[in-house]
Design an enzyme around this catalytic site. Sequence first.
Site, short mmCIF file in Angstrom:
data_model
loop_
_atom_site.label_atom_id
_atom_site.label_comp_id
_atom_site.label_asym_id
_atom_site.label_seq_id
_atom_site.Cartn_x
_atom_site.Cartn_y
_atom_site.Cartn_z
N ASN A 48 26.34 28.94 23.19
CA ASN A 48 26.59 27.53 22.89
C ASN A 48 26.02 26.62 23.97
O ASN A 48 26.64 26.37 25.00
CB ASN A 48 28.11 27.33 22.77
CG ASN A 48 28.45 26.03 22.09
OD1 ASN A 48 27.73 25.06 22.23
ND2 ASN A 48 29.56 26.01 21.39
N CYS A 51 27.97 22.19 23.04
CA CYS A 51 29.25 21.56 23.29
C CYS A 51 30.10 22.53 24.11
O CYS A 51 29.84 23.73 24.11
CB CYS A 51 29.95 21.16 21.99
SG CYS A 51 30.28 22.53 20.88
N LYS A 96 22.62 28.12 20.20
CA LYS A 96 22.95 26.95 19.40
C LYS A 96 22.55 25.70 20.18
O LYS A 96 23.05 25.45 21.27
CB LYS A 96 24.44 26.91 19.06
CG LYS A 96 24.78 25.89 17.98
CD LYS A 96 26.20 26.11 17.47
CE LYS A 96 26.46 25.29 16.22
NZ LYS A 96 27.80 25.56 15.66
N GLY A 147 27.72 15.66 8.57
CA GLY A 147 27.77 15.17 7.20
C GLY A 147 26.45 15.37 6.50
O GLY A 147 25.42 15.63 7.13
N GLY A 174 25.02 19.49 8.31
CA GLY A 174 24.64 18.79 7.10
C GLY A 174 24.77 19.60 5.83
O GLY A 174 24.78 19.06 4.73
N THR A 196 32.57 22.28 8.39
CA THR A 196 33.38 21.17 7.87
C THR A 196 33.74 21.34 6.40
O THR A 196 34.90 21.14 6.02
CB THR A 196 32.66 19.83 8.10
OG1 THR A 196 32.36 19.69 9.50
CG2 THR A 196 33.53 18.66 7.66
#
Length: 334
Positions: A48, A51, A96, A147, A174, A196
């Site tokens: 990672n 984040c 990532k 999104g 996305g 998500t």
Amino acid sequence: AKIIKEAAPYAKENNCAIIGSYSARFIEEWVEIAKLYEEAGCDALEINFCCPFPPEGLAKSEDDVRVGIYYTKHTDEAVKVIKRLKEFIRIPMFVKMSPDGSNFEQVAKMLEEAGADGVTMFANNKTLRIDIETGKPIVYGPAPGTGPGLKALSIRWVSEVSSKCNFAVMGNRGASTWQDAIEFIMAGASAVQYCTPVMIRGLAYVKELLDGIEKYMERRGYNSISEFHGMAMKQIYSNTDLVEKVKALYAEVDYSKCTGCKRCSQVCWYDAIKVVKKAIIKKEHCAGCSLCSQVCPVNAINMHERDNDLEHFQAMASAHPELLPEYFQNEAKE
């Protein structure tokens, strides 16, 4: 690592892979956690480099800043981490990346040469939304967001990195439907991540995604994903290709379908369309943008290739022929 160790036998029995995702601050920590994950039964690691976002002003030491997105922005340090991990880890490692980085093809190539088995594009980055009734930012201010609106940018970089590197590229950020997975794969993605949509719709949504892909493949006659993997990459043109290989277009109406709804004339910015019961397109004014064909509710407009570029430029300048480049003015006279 404890949770992974408990889940690993079940995953193997059900033909599922476990990918451990983590971040760390310094080399020893990266290696220590990677070893624990591998020993616990992970099939691969997601390194990672995106984040967490170190909170400005809250870091207690320099080590606290050297985490997550730090490595996307400091690629030399990222390369050191991968090289060091390769000395100890046998399972595949995927990096990532954060969309807040730059020169992604170059960075991906550096990571490939360092020993990474692939990259994931991308994690989320900070976004900002405002509640227009209160004037206040949603979730207190800039925060990680995702999104469907971000899918196109992710797919663009998946295709570019896939075309320049010889390792796996995973698509992320996305994707929300099964159709999105197909799109990512056709752009060169070796796998697609969802987070998500599954959180919002529940774990049962995974089966819905898989069923959608399976039915699509049956309908299209595909026996394996490899048959359409990277399919679009062969048709993605460079600027030079666009000039040399792509011909200008013009629109033509299929009067057996046209209903005279006037939708096409509303979006034509070249005044090439008039509707008298049905749409009439003046070929000599049509710039070939294809917007009319995209908004037609009954698919009554088809696009055709022009015979030459002169017709295209004349159409582009039909409202102001005096602005036509001198070269094309001379061509028209001849």
